[in-house]
Write a protein that holds these residues in place. Structure first.
Motif, PDB file in Angstrom:
ATOM      1  N   LEU A  25      41.518  38.622  41.111  1.00  0.00           N
ATOM      2  CA  LEU A  25      41.747  38.397  39.691  1.00  0.00           C
ATOM      3  C   LEU A  25      41.610  39.751  39.001  1.00  0.00           C
ATOM      4  O   LEU A  25      40.510  40.189  38.691  1.00  0.00           O
ATOM      5  N   LYS A  26      42.745  40.422  38.808  1.00  0.00           N
ATOM      6  CA  LYS A  26      42.660  41.777  38.248  1.00  0.00           C
ATOM      7  C   LYS A  26      42.259  41.745  36.783  1.00  0.00           C
ATOM      8  O   LYS A  26      41.562  42.626  36.315  1.00  0.00           O
ATOM      9  N   GLY A  27      42.719  40.744  36.054  1.00  0.00           N
ATOM     10  CA  GLY A  27      42.304  40.591  34.661  1.00  0.00           C
ATOM     11  C   GLY A  27      43.009  41.541  33.708  1.00  0.00           C
ATOM     12  O   GLY A  27      44.189  41.860  33.895  1.00  0.00           O
ATOM     13  N   ASP A  28      42.253  42.016  32.717  1.00  0.00           N
ATOM     14  CA  ASP A  28      42.847  42.767  31.597  1.00  0.00           C
ATOM     15  C   ASP A  28      42.297  44.191  31.524  1.00  0.00           C
ATOM     16  O   ASP A  28      41.351  44.539  32.211  1.00  0.00           O
ATOM     17  N   GLY A  29      42.868  44.968  30.612  1.00  0.00           N
ATOM     18  CA  GLY A  29      42.368  46.324  30.346  1.00  0.00           C
ATOM     19  C   GLY A  29      42.381  47.172  31.600  1.00  0.00           C
ATOM     20  O   GLY A  29      43.396  47.256  32.296  1.00  0.00           O
ATOM     21  N   ILE A  30      41.238  47.754  31.924  1.00  0.00           N
ATOM     22  CA  ILE A  30      41.171  48.601  33.124  1.00  0.00           C
ATOM     23  C   ILE A  30      41.084  47.767  34.407  1.00  0.00           C
ATOM     24  O   ILE A  30      41.098  48.332  35.505  1.00  0.00           O
ATOM     25  N   GLY A  31      41.001  46.444  34.270  1.00  0.00           N
ATOM     26  CA  GLY A  31      40.857  45.575  35.443  1.00  0.00           C
ATOM     27  C   GLY A  31      41.812  45.912  36.589  1.00  0.00           C
ATOM     28  O   GLY A  31      41.377  46.183  37.713  1.00  0.00           O
ATOM     29  N   PRO A  32      43.141  45.916  36.326  1.00  0.00           N
ATOM     30  CA  PRO A  32      44.080  46.205  37.416  1.00  0.00           C
ATOM     31  C   PRO A  32      43.843  47.566  38.073  1.00  0.00           C
ATOM     32  O   PRO A  32      43.902  47.688  39.301  1.00  0.00           O
ATOM     33  N   GLU A  33      43.520  48.595  37.270  1.00  0.00           N
ATOM     34  CA  GLU A  33      43.337  49.945  37.832  1.00  0.00           C
ATOM     35  C   GLU A  33      42.150  49.992  38.791  1.00  0.00           C
ATOM     36  O   GLU A  33      42.244  50.550  39.896  1.00  0.00           O
ATOM     37  N   ILE A  34      41.031  49.421  38.371  1.00  0.00           N
ATOM     38  CA  ILE A  34      39.826  49.515  39.204  1.00  0.00           C
ATOM     39  C   ILE A  34      39.928  48.615  40.435  1.00  0.00           C
ATOM     40  O   ILE A  34      39.474  48.979  41.517  1.00  0.00           O
ATOM     41  N   VAL A  35      40.585  47.453  40.275  1.00  0.00           N
ATOM     42  CA  VAL A  35      40.727  46.555  41.426  1.00  0.00           C
ATOM     43  C   VAL A  35      41.651  47.185  42.474  1.00  0.00           C
ATOM     44  O   VAL A  35      41.396  47.086  43.683  1.00  0.00           O
ATOM     45  N   ASN A  36      42.703  47.862  42.020  1.00  0.00           N
ATOM     46  CA  ASN A  36      43.598  48.520  42.978  1.00  0.00           C
ATOM     47  C   ASN A  36      42.835  49.500  43.864  1.00  0.00           C
ATOM     48  O   ASN A  36      43.074  49.575  45.073  1.00  0.00           O
ATOM     49  N   GLU A  37      41.926  50.250  43.277  1.00  0.00           N
ATOM     50  CA  GLU A  37      41.147  51.221  44.058  1.00  0.00           C
ATOM     51  C   GLU A  37      40.205  50.500  45.033  1.00  0.00           C
ATOM     52  O   GLU A  37      40.038  50.925  46.174  1.00  0.00           O
ATOM     53  N   ALA A  38      39.620  49.406  44.555  1.00  0.00           N
ATOM     54  CA  ALA A  38      38.698  48.659  45.425  1.00  0.00           C
ATOM     55  C   ALA A  38      39.449  48.077  46.627  1.00  0.00           C
ATOM     56  O   ALA A  38      38.932  48.062  47.749  1.00  0.00           O
ATOM     57  N   ILE A  39      40.676  47.625  46.397  1.00  0.00           N
ATOM     58  CA  ILE A  39      41.486  47.071  47.494  1.00  0.00           C
ATOM     59  C   ILE A  39      41.836  48.158  48.505  1.00  0.00           C
ATOM     60  O   ILE A  39      41.779  47.951  49.725  1.00  0.00           O
ATOM     61  N   LYS A  40      42.170  49.337  47.969  1.00  0.00           N
ATOM     62  CA  LYS A  40      42.468  50.472  48.837  1.00  0.00           C
ATOM     63  C   LYS A  40      41.277  50.738  49.774  1.00  0.00           C
ATOM     64  O   LYS A  40      41.437  50.896  50.987  1.00  0.00           O
ATOM     65  N   VAL A  41      40.110  50.754  49.185  1.00  0.00           N
ATOM     66  CA  VAL A  41      38.885  51.028  49.949  1.00  0.00           C
ATOM     67  C   VAL A  41      38.608  49.906  50.961  1.00  0.00           C
ATOM     68  O   VAL A  41      38.249  50.170  52.107  1.00  0.00           O
ATOM     69  N   LEU A  42      38.829  48.666  50.541  1.00  0.00           N
ATOM     70  CA  LEU A  42      38.579  47.552  51.456  1.00  0.00           C
ATOM     71  C   LEU A  42      39.551  47.607  52.641  1.00  0.00           C
ATOM     72  O   LEU A  42      39.157  47.340  53.791  1.00  0.00           O
ATOM     73  N   ASP A  43      40.795  47.964  52.383  1.00  0.00           N
ATOM     74  CA  ASP A  43      41.782  48.057  53.470  1.00  0.00           C
ATOM     75  C   ASP A  43      41.383  49.113  54.507  1.00  0.00           C
ATOM     76  O   ASP A  43      41.468  48.874  55.716  1.00  0.00           O
ATOM     77  N   VAL A  44      40.942  50.265  54.017  1.00  0.00           N
ATOM     78  CA  VAL A  44      40.535  51.331  54.941  1.00  0.00           C
ATOM     79  C   VAL A  44      39.293  50.879  55.734  1.00  0.00           C
ATOM     80  O   VAL A  44      39.201  51.084  56.945  1.00  0.00           O
ATOM     81  N   THR A  45      38.368  50.247  55.034  1.00  0.00           N
ATOM     82  CA  THR A  45      37.146  49.763  55.696  1.00  0.00           C
ATOM     83  C   THR A  45      37.486  48.736  56.776  1.00  0.00           C
ATOM     84  O   THR A  45      36.936  48.767  57.885  1.00  0.00           O
ATOM     85  N   ALA A  46      38.406  47.833  56.443  1.00  0.00           N
ATOM     86  CA  ALA A  46      38.795  46.779  57.383  1.00  0.00           C
ATOM     87  C   ALA A  46      39.364  47.397  58.660  1.00  0.00           C
ATOM     88  O   ALA A  46      39.010  46.990  59.778  1.00  0.00           O
TER      89      ALA A  46
END
Ligand code: IPM
Ligand code: MG
Length: 358
Positions: free
Chosen positions: A9-30
């Motif tokens: 749920l990316k949400g509003d405002g900076i939500g999409p920007e910060i979630v995109n980075e978190a997903i990037k990090v989770l993918d590398v970790t996985a």
């Protein structure tokens, strides 16, 4: 290979920007840790109001329930501030917490060694180390109590009600005591029992639960004193157990001690264990779209997800270590000081990924 389904749920405002980075990090970790992640994006908050007319569409609840865990950015913004109370983005957030039964909100306020200089508190006040876990009740109290408007003798009035039942207090108290057993074995229960009846019941109930945890040292504090003690002597705290509204306020305060509200992660847990993970900060509409937000709170929320919901504690440690390391070199504007390289939101995500890949 283990595959996890994550509702996003990316949400509003900076939500999409910060979630995109978190997903990037989770993918590398996985990839590093040998599991895979599948994402199912869905709407919550202002973006859901725009697309579906309501802040929490049915479909969103269904997708979160079907997922192994949920990652949330932030909701809200000036565009929806004039909407009636039940159609505000925040109502979506409260709604998803209630719909998923997420009664326990864990908000760790820790100071990264490398970020000591960013704390507004003097080094001698912070002391040796700082690691506070705020355990906030999340589906009860004044947030969900009866509210309304009325007119008394021609004068407009409004009210909200703080109400807690014994089972509600018991289950959140148990979460706090269980956590304390794995940490510093101290629980400070925060209330306003000198004034509020609901706080007096809170105290009585916590005292009863404490009997099952003889190793844990229980103390009580009034919320006003706690607000003061957090900046006077923060290292006295281990687990802070408190109500929905007091936890909302105290966790913002505790986050600032750690340098920036942009650093604080949170986990919201219920009976099912799948949980919802989000930074404690808001959607920061003033800096949205500028690629300057700090994604670390969201990245650290992913670490909490790995630890508390996905059973991947080593992956969680890897992320936390990587975050700690990047902070010795690069900073987003909110925590930047002379001597460090200033980076954007996406660059910060890349830096964390780079440390993980080493
Ligand atoms: C938080 C936020 C929310 C809350 C708002 C946005 C409804 O401040 O998660 O701390 O008060 O719970
Ligand atoms: Mg808050």
């Amino acid at each position: 290979m283990k595959n996890y389904k994550i509702a996003v749920l990316k949400g509003d405002g900076i939500g999409p920007e910060i979630v995109n980075e978190a997903i990037k990090v989770l993918d590398v970790t996985a990839e590093k840790c040998g599991f895979t992640v599948e994402y199912e994006e869905t709407l919550l908050g202002g973006c859901a109001i725009d697309a579906a007319g309501v802040p929490l569409p049915e479909e969103t609840v269904a997708k979160c329930k079907a997922a192994d865990s949920t990652l949330l950015g932030a909701v809200g913004g000036p565009k929806w501030d004039t909407m009636p109370g039940n159609l505000r983005p925040e109502k979506g957030l409260l709604g998803i917490r209630a719909a998923l039964g997420l009664f326990a909100n864990l908000r760790p306020a820790r100071i990264f060694e490398s970020l000591r200089d960013a704390s507004p508190l003097r080094a001698d006040i912070i002391g040796g180390s700082l690691d506070i876990m705020v355990v906030r009740e999340l589906t009860g109290g004044i947030y969900f109590g009866e509210r309304g408007r009325l007119e008394e003798n021609g004068v407009k009035a409004a009210y909200d009600t703080e109400k807690y039942s014994v089972p509600e207090i018991e289950r959140i108290a148990r979460i706090a005591f269980d956590l304390a057993m794995k940490r510093g074995k101290k629980v400070c229960s925060v209330d306003k029992a000198n004034v509020l009846e609901s706080s007096r019941l809170w105290r009585e109930t916590v005292t009863e639960i404490a009997k099952d945890y003889p190793e844990v040292e229980l103390s009580y504090m009034y919320v006003d004193n706690c607000a003061m003690q957090l900046v006077r002597n923060p290292s006295q705290f281990d687990v802070v157990l408190t109500s929905n509204i007091f936890g909302d306020i105290l966790s913002d305060e505790a986050s600032m001690i750690s340098g920036s509200i942009g650093m604080l992660a949170s986990a919201s847990l219920g009976e099912s264990g799948s949980g919802l993970y989000e930074p404690i900060h808001g959607s920061a509409p003033d800096i949205a779209g500028k690629n300057i937000a700090n994604p670390l709170a969201t990245i650290l929320s992913v670490a909490m997800m790995l630890k508390y919901s996905l059973g991947q504690p080593e992956a969680a440690d890897m992320i936390e270590r990587a975050v700690s390391e990047v902070l010795t070199e690069v900073r987003t504007p909110d925590i930047w000081v002379e001597g460090f390289r200033k980076v954007s939101c996406t660059e910060m995500g890349d830096e964390v990924c780079a440390r993980l890949s080493k």
